[in-house]
Design an enzyme around this catalytic site. Structure first.
Site, PDB file in Angstrom:
ATOM      1  N   ARG A 216     -10.273  14.220   2.381  1.00 10.24           N
ATOM      2  CA  ARG A 216     -10.881  14.639   3.864  1.00 10.24           C
ATOM      3  C   ARG A 216     -10.064  15.652   4.601  1.00 10.24           C
ATOM      4  O   ARG A 216     -10.741  16.364   5.185  1.00 10.24           O
ATOM      5  CB  ARG A 216     -10.718  13.271   4.575  1.00 10.24           C
ATOM      6  CG  ARG A 216     -10.746  13.469   6.187  1.00 10.24           C
ATOM      7  CD  ARG A 216     -10.878  11.971   6.887  1.00 10.24           C
ATOM      8  NE  ARG A 216     -11.219  12.138   8.246  1.00 10.24           N
ATOM      9  CZ  ARG A 216     -10.288  12.493   9.049  1.00 10.24           C
ATOM     10  NH1 ARG A 216      -8.829  12.642   8.714  1.00 10.24           N
ATOM     11  NH2 ARG A 216     -10.446  12.668  10.359  1.00 10.24           N
TER      12      ARG A 216
ATOM     13  N   ASP B  33     -14.488  -5.122 -26.690  1.00 10.20           N
ATOM     14  CA  ASP B  33     -13.678  -4.008 -26.789  1.00 10.20           C
ATOM     15  C   ASP B  33     -14.137  -3.064 -28.175  1.00 10.20           C
ATOM     16  O   ASP B  33     -14.276  -1.839 -28.217  1.00 10.20           O
ATOM     17  CB  ASP B  33     -12.213  -4.447 -27.052  1.00 10.20           C
ATOM     18  CG  ASP B  33     -11.666  -4.579 -25.620  1.00 10.20           C
ATOM     19  OD1 ASP B  33     -12.313  -4.930 -24.894  1.00 10.20           O
ATOM     20  OD2 ASP B  33     -10.240  -4.646 -25.901  1.00 10.20           O
TER      21      ASP B  33
ATOM     22  N   CYS C  57      29.846   2.750 -12.785  1.00  6.15           N
ATOM     23  CA  CYS C  57      28.823   1.563 -12.872  1.00  6.15           C
ATOM     24  C   CYS C  57      29.868   0.342 -12.226  1.00  6.15           C
ATOM     25  O   CYS C  57      30.860   0.127 -12.698  1.00  6.15           O
ATOM     26  CB  CYS C  57      28.529   1.261 -14.428  1.00  6.15           C
ATOM     27  SG  CYS C  57      28.215  -0.306 -14.724  1.00  6.15           S
TER      28      CYS C  57
ATOM     29  N   LYS D 153      -7.697  -2.691  14.042  1.00  7.59           N
ATOM     30  CA  LYS D 153      -6.369  -2.981  13.136  1.00  7.59           C
ATOM     31  C   LYS D 153      -5.761  -4.512  13.340  1.00  7.59           C
ATOM     32  O   LYS D 153      -5.684  -5.061  14.392  1.00  7.59           O
ATOM     33  CB  LYS D 153      -5.568  -1.826  13.731  1.00  7.59           C
ATOM     34  CG  LYS D 153      -5.951  -0.380  13.992  1.00  7.59           C
ATOM     35  CD  LYS D 153      -5.939   0.344  12.378  1.00  7.59           C
ATOM     36  CE  LYS D 153      -4.614   0.560  12.085  1.00  7.59           C
ATOM     37  NZ  LYS D 153      -4.344   1.790  11.481  1.00  7.59           N
TER      38      LYS D 153
ATOM     39  N   CYS E 115      27.856  -1.415 -21.963  1.00  4.45           N
ATOM     40  CA  CYS E 115      27.889  -1.909 -20.563  1.00  4.45           C
ATOM     41  C   CYS E 115      27.508  -3.469 -20.535  1.00  4.45           C
ATOM     42  O   CYS E 115      26.490  -3.993 -20.962  1.00  4.45           O
ATOM     43  CB  CYS E 115      27.416  -1.364 -19.626  1.00  4.45           C
ATOM     44  SG  CYS E 115      27.404  -2.128 -18.126  1.00  4.45           S
TER      45      CYS E 115
ATOM     46  N   CYS F  64      31.018  -2.358 -15.230  1.00  2.00           N
ATOM     47  CA  CYS F  64      32.206  -1.713 -16.543  1.00  2.00           C
ATOM     48  C   CYS F  64      32.739  -0.497 -16.102  1.00  2.00           C
ATOM     49  O   CYS F  64      33.823  -0.110 -16.898  1.00  2.00           O
ATOM     50  CB  CYS F  64      31.340  -1.157 -17.751  1.00  2.00           C
ATOM     51  SG  CYS F  64      30.186   0.237 -17.896  1.00  2.00           S
TER      52      CYS F  64
ATOM     53  N   LYS G  89     -11.129  -2.165   6.358  1.00  2.25           N
ATOM     54  CA  LYS G  89     -10.516  -0.963   6.618  1.00  2.25           C
ATOM     55  C   LYS G  89      -9.468  -0.821   5.287  1.00  2.25           C
ATOM     56  O   LYS G  89      -8.248  -1.390   5.420  1.00  2.25           O
ATOM     57  CB  LYS G  89      -9.818  -0.508   7.690  1.00  2.25           C
ATOM     58  CG  LYS G  89      -9.525   0.687   7.843  1.00  2.25           C
ATOM     59  CD  LYS G  89      -8.859   1.154   9.493  1.00  2.25           C
ATOM     60  CE  LYS G  89      -8.641   2.627   9.784  1.00  2.25           C
ATOM     61  NZ  LYS G  89      -7.740   3.195   8.913  1.00  2.25           N
TER      62      LYS G  89
ATOM     63  N   LYS H 256     -19.497  -0.959  12.416  1.00  3.16           N
ATOM     64  CA  LYS H 256     -20.146   0.210  12.623  1.00  3.16           C
ATOM     65  C   LYS H 256     -21.631  -0.054  13.057  1.00  3.16           C
ATOM     66  O   LYS H 256     -22.280  -1.389  12.452  1.00  3.16           O
ATOM     67  CB  LYS H 256     -20.395   1.247  11.231  1.00  3.16           C
ATOM     68  CG  LYS H 256     -19.458   1.746  10.524  1.00  3.16           C
ATOM     69  CD  LYS H 256     -19.249   2.068   9.135  1.00  3.16           C
ATOM     70  CE  LYS H 256     -17.930   2.226   8.605  1.00  3.16           C
ATOM     71  NZ  LYS H 256     -18.113   2.202   6.985  1.00  3.16           N
TER      72      LYS H 256
HETATM   73  S1  IVH Z   1     -15.788   4.848   8.042  1.00  2.00           S
HETATM   74  C1  IVH Z   1     -17.256   8.129  10.751  1.00  2.00           C
HETATM   75  N1  IVH Z   1     -15.187   2.620   6.780  1.00  2.00           N
HETATM   76  O1  IVH Z   1     -10.132   5.111   7.843  1.00  2.00           O
HETATM   77  C2  IVH Z   1     -16.610   6.937  10.183  1.00  2.00           C
HETATM   78  N2  IVH Z   1     -13.446   4.382   7.093  1.00  2.00           N
HETATM   79  O2  IVH Z   1     -10.156   6.972  10.259  1.00  2.00           O
HETATM   80  C3  IVH Z   1     -15.601   7.235   9.194  1.00  2.00           C
HETATM   81  N3  IVH Z   1     -11.429   4.031   6.250  1.00  2.00           N
HETATM   82  O3  IVH Z   1      -9.241   7.854   6.489  1.00  2.00           O
HETATM   83  C4  IVH Z   1     -14.879   6.209   8.478  1.00  2.00           C
HETATM   84  N4  IVH Z   1     -11.748   2.194   5.141  1.00  2.00           N
HETATM   85  O4  IVH Z   1     -11.009   6.906   4.831  1.00  2.00           O
HETATM   86  C5  IVH Z   1     -14.677   3.816   7.226  1.00  2.00           C
HETATM   87  N5  IVH Z   1     -14.705   0.715   5.551  1.00  2.00           N
HETATM   88  C6  IVH Z   1     -14.098   2.091   5.997  1.00  2.00           C
HETATM   89  C7  IVH Z   1     -12.949   2.213   5.784  1.00  2.00           C
HETATM   90  C8  IVH Z   1     -12.820   3.742   6.510  1.00  2.00           C
HETATM   91  C9  IVH Z   1     -10.812   2.966   5.267  1.00  2.00           C
HETATM   92  C10 IVH Z   1     -10.600   5.239   6.586  1.00  2.00           C
HETATM   93  C11 IVH Z   1     -11.130   6.457   6.286  1.00  2.00           C
HETATM   94  C12 IVH Z   1     -10.214   7.482   7.085  1.00  2.00           C
HETATM   95  C13 IVH Z   1      -9.908   6.363   7.986  1.00  2.00           C
HETATM   96  C14 IVH Z   1     -11.030   6.710   9.353  1.00  2.00           C
END
Ligand code: IVH
Length: 714
Positions: free
Chosen positions: A137, A34, A412, A318, A433, A415, A116, A294
């Site tokens: 976004r 630091d 309160c 999800k 209190c 008290c 995600k 992806k």
């Molecule tokens: S890819 C075209 N990767 O999820 C593909 N999105 O509906 C674009 N998000 O609000 C998204 N983690 O910000 C991607 N590892 C991840 C992600 C991610 C979170 C969110 C993104 C957006 C939503 C997409």
């Protein structure tokens, strides 16, 4: 220094500081202390203050936040930020992969998978490697320009690293807040009577949408990249051909990406990854709500294209939510040390994410009213990481006819004094209190205060309820015999209890006392600042309100709170009692915090004349890093006069005063002497705002430098 030299020096310092920010915030591997970091930071801040023409919006000093904005300007994304389609289970994942295989007419498809993240989607734009803009976004076409706030995010590179820097780059990712950061932020907000955030995502989103970037700077935000928008390379021959290469590229350019991200060779590997991450989700430091998979090849992505709202080459898998419904049986009030009445939901016990939940916070009066929680309702509750469970919403369809509206108390519950609204909070107005007293003494002895290990919370509560402890000062007159009267208090525990108090009496520093008193808005940081500037409690109490504001991180609200605290008769009495009990911690005014452990602690230097190998600010920074101060004018307080070439009249004056005059070589010897080389026992705390600089972590202490002089060969 000639201006060109100054500019060069500033550029070098900026590069160095950003290098260390990257090591700390992105790589999690700091390699300087630091104190060493502060030397660099302070030198740069001083150069910039003296040379306004060096202004650069991407200087690391700008991470503390500039002036507030008037509003947000819309920003149109050049390339649309698409949404994602969801899969709620693995069957839906395999339906998706079938479609992908059909579309590409092949079975062997590799996927890039990452968590995600549950935050706020953001695009950050770089031109010629320099950060120029950040936008949310929004609806995917138009977002909001939030450049001023995003610049304060410590792990975001302001200047891209490495040799393959695109001429234009749009990086997409998520702004997140860790569970720990979120919990600490809500604690701060609650104490200050400010808005409570429902979850880390809301906290991150709320912080990004602040008009005042200083507020954003104070929030523990991080940016995690997951993809790109436009990219243009300065020279041909570069380019990324798959998602994995993009992610590697982002790392090389200085970005953080989710560390769990990985290449999956098949759709089954993605399914395995999904299960693995779901099982480990609570161990991650931040919130995730699924996996994003992806298609790895960009060529294949292009072949698959987009639907009207989402890519055909990506899917969000999800997780089932860490949420359940249960019945709200009752609402009770809990009192904090500052007298805030916090409503707590008493729930029908229900298992959730591995524990049985029977209580959850309802935050404050406004939270209950806005969401219209009634006793008897079926409510949705959530547990996020190690965060306290919270009640999210009501299932209106299940509301029974006799559901009872909750009347928030106006007095309160302990008290019976008036309880009044104060911002988002409702507070008990009675300073005496008993509930406040108990909480105040508990805070006084806690880690956040005097850290009296051995003085248990439960015992403090019992002693306070019996009137044995009415004020923190009573601790210092407490006798072992009084404790032993209690059933369940063993001789050994009583001895430990008394010894912990005696120890605090002996060696507690002033900052612990200031933090332990529970003065509103005075946390550790402010307490340390006060102790660094004043002799004792009395000296702090004697400062006029406006003068308090001259201290670092003391604004008008803190100043007012401190001033009011010291004006009260109760405080005056408390100080008297502390003195009588011989409990009187002292501060370390004029000395850097922690500096008393540094080799040149307390020494005062003055530099005169031209120093051969070093500019004066550098020399000053060097002595400051070792706990000494650099004076501007000659006086008896000066310990060493360092005379360079053409030293002039100061040397004569110094000799008259009988001061030690040394030349540059002697100075170098002094700061390199064995004593000066030894590392301080603990790192001195920085003067720079907490989130604006790396802190050496206990588990990754940097190797001691052989000499602080290594700082000079930047
Ligand atoms: S890819 C075209 N990767 O999820 C593909 N999105 O509906 C674009 N998000 O609000 C998204 N983690 O910000 C991607 N590892 C991840 C992600 C991610 C979170 C969110 C993104 C957006 C939503 C997409």
């Amino acid at each position: 220094m000639a201006l060109s030299d100054v500019a060069q020096r500033a550029a070098l310092l900026r590069e160095k500081i950003e290098f260390h920010n990257h090591r700390y915030y992105v790589l999690d591997a700091p390699d300087i202390s630091d104190a060493e970091y502060d030397v660099l930071y302070r030198e740069l801040a001083a150069l910039e203050a003296d040379n306004p023409e060096l202004d650069d919006p991407n200087s690391p000093t700008k991470r503390v936040g500039s002036k507030p904005a008037d509003g947000f300007t819309p920003y149109e994304h050049v390339m649309r930020m698409y949404s994602l389609d969801n899969a709620m289970d693995l069957d839906e994942w395999f339906t998706f992969t079938d479609r992908v295989s059909k579309g590409l007419d092949r079975e062997d498809v590799e996927y890039w998978a990452d968590p995600k993240m549950d935050g706020l989607a953001l695009e950050v734009i770089y031109e010629d490697g320099r950060f120029v803009r950040a936008a949310t976004r929004g609806d995917g076409h138009t977002g909001e320009d939030v450049t001023h706030n995003i610049r304060t995010i410590m792990n975001l590179p302001l200047v891209l690293r490495g040799s393959n820097v695109p001429g234009l780059l749009e990086v997409r990712g998520e702004v997140v807040m860790s569970d720990k950061g979120f919990a600490a932020l809500n604690d701060r907000q609650r104490e200050a009577g400010e808005k409570i955030f429902a979850n880390p995502r809301n906290a991150a989103a709320g912080s990004v949408r602040q008009l005042d970037p200083k507020v954003a700077a104070s929030r523990p935000l991080r940016f995690m990249g997951y993809g790109i928008g436009r990219v243009e390379w300065a020279s041909s021959g570069f380019g990324w051909t798959n998602q994995g290469a993009i992610m590697d590229g982002l790392i090389e350019l200085g970005f953080s990406i989710p560390p769990e991200a990985k290449l999956c060779k098949s759709k089954q590997e993605v399914a395995d990854y999904f299960i693995e991450l779901m099982e480990g989700r609570d161990d991650l430091p931040y919130e995730i709500d699924g996996v994003v998979a992806k298609v790895n090849s960009l060529e294949m992505q292009e072949a698959l294209g987009f639907t009207s709202r989402a890519p055909r080459w990506a899917l969000a898998l999800k997780f089932p939510a860490h949420q359940v419904t249960t019945k709200l049986n009752d609402i009770r009030i809990q009192l904090g040390r500052t007298g805030v009445l916090t409503p707590v939901a008493e729930l029908e016990p229900v298992p959730l994410a591995g524990v049985v939940v029977s209580n959850a916070t309802l935050h404050n009066k406004g939270y209950i009213e806005e969401r219209d929680f009634r006793i008897g309702d079926t409510v949705l509750i959530q547990r996020a990481g190690d965060v306290i469970p919270q009640v999210l919403s009501v299932d209106m369809e299940k509301r029974p006819d006799d559901a009872q509206k909750y009347d928030f108390p106006t007095s309160c519950p302990v008290c019976e004094s008036d309880a009044v609204e104060d911002g988002e909070a409702v507070r008990c107005t009675n300073d005496a209190c008993p509930a406040k007293t108990v909480q105040r003494i508990i805070h006084f002895v806690s880690k956040a205060g005097l850290d009296m290990e051995g003085v248990g919370k439960k015992w403090v509560q019992r002693l306070a309820e019996d009137g044995v402890l009415v004020s923190p000062a009573d601790l210092f007159t407490l006798e072992k015999t009084a404790l032993l009267k209690y059933e369940g208090m063993a001789d050994k525990s009583a001895a430990k209890f008394i010894a912990a108090i005696a120890k605090a009496k002996e060696d507690a520093p002033l900052w612990r006392l200031m933090a332990g008193l529970g003065i509103r808005h005075v946390g550790e940081q402010t307490a340390r600042t006060l102790a660094n500037n004043f002799e004792d409690m009395e000296a702090i109490g004697a400062v006029p309100r406006d003068d308090l504001q001259e201290l670092d991180d003391v604004g008008p609200i803190v100043a007012e709170s401190l001033y009011d605290y010291f004006q009260s008769e109760e405080t005056k009495l408390l100080m008297e009692r502390f003195k009588e009990a011989d409990f009187w911690p002292l501060g370390t005014p004029d000395v850097e915090e922690g500096a008393d452990e540094l080799p040149l602690a307390g020494k005062v230097f003055i530099f005169t004349g031209t120093l051969p190998d070093m500019k004066r600010p550098q020399a000053q920074a060097l002595v400051e890093a070792q706990g000494a101060t650099a004076a501007k004018s000659i006086s008896k307080k000066v310990d060493y006069v360092v005379a360079g070439e053409k030293a002039g009249s100061k040397v004569g004056k110094a000799e008259k005063l009988g001061l030690v005059v040394i030349d540059f070589d002697e100075f170098m010897e002094l700061i390199q002497s064995p004593k000066a080389e030894s590392k301080p026992k603990s790192e001195p705390e920085s003067k720079i705002k907490p989130d604006s600089k790396p802190k050496a972590k206990p588990d990754s202490k940097p190797e001691p430098k052989s000499s602080l002089l290594s700082l000079l060969d930047l």
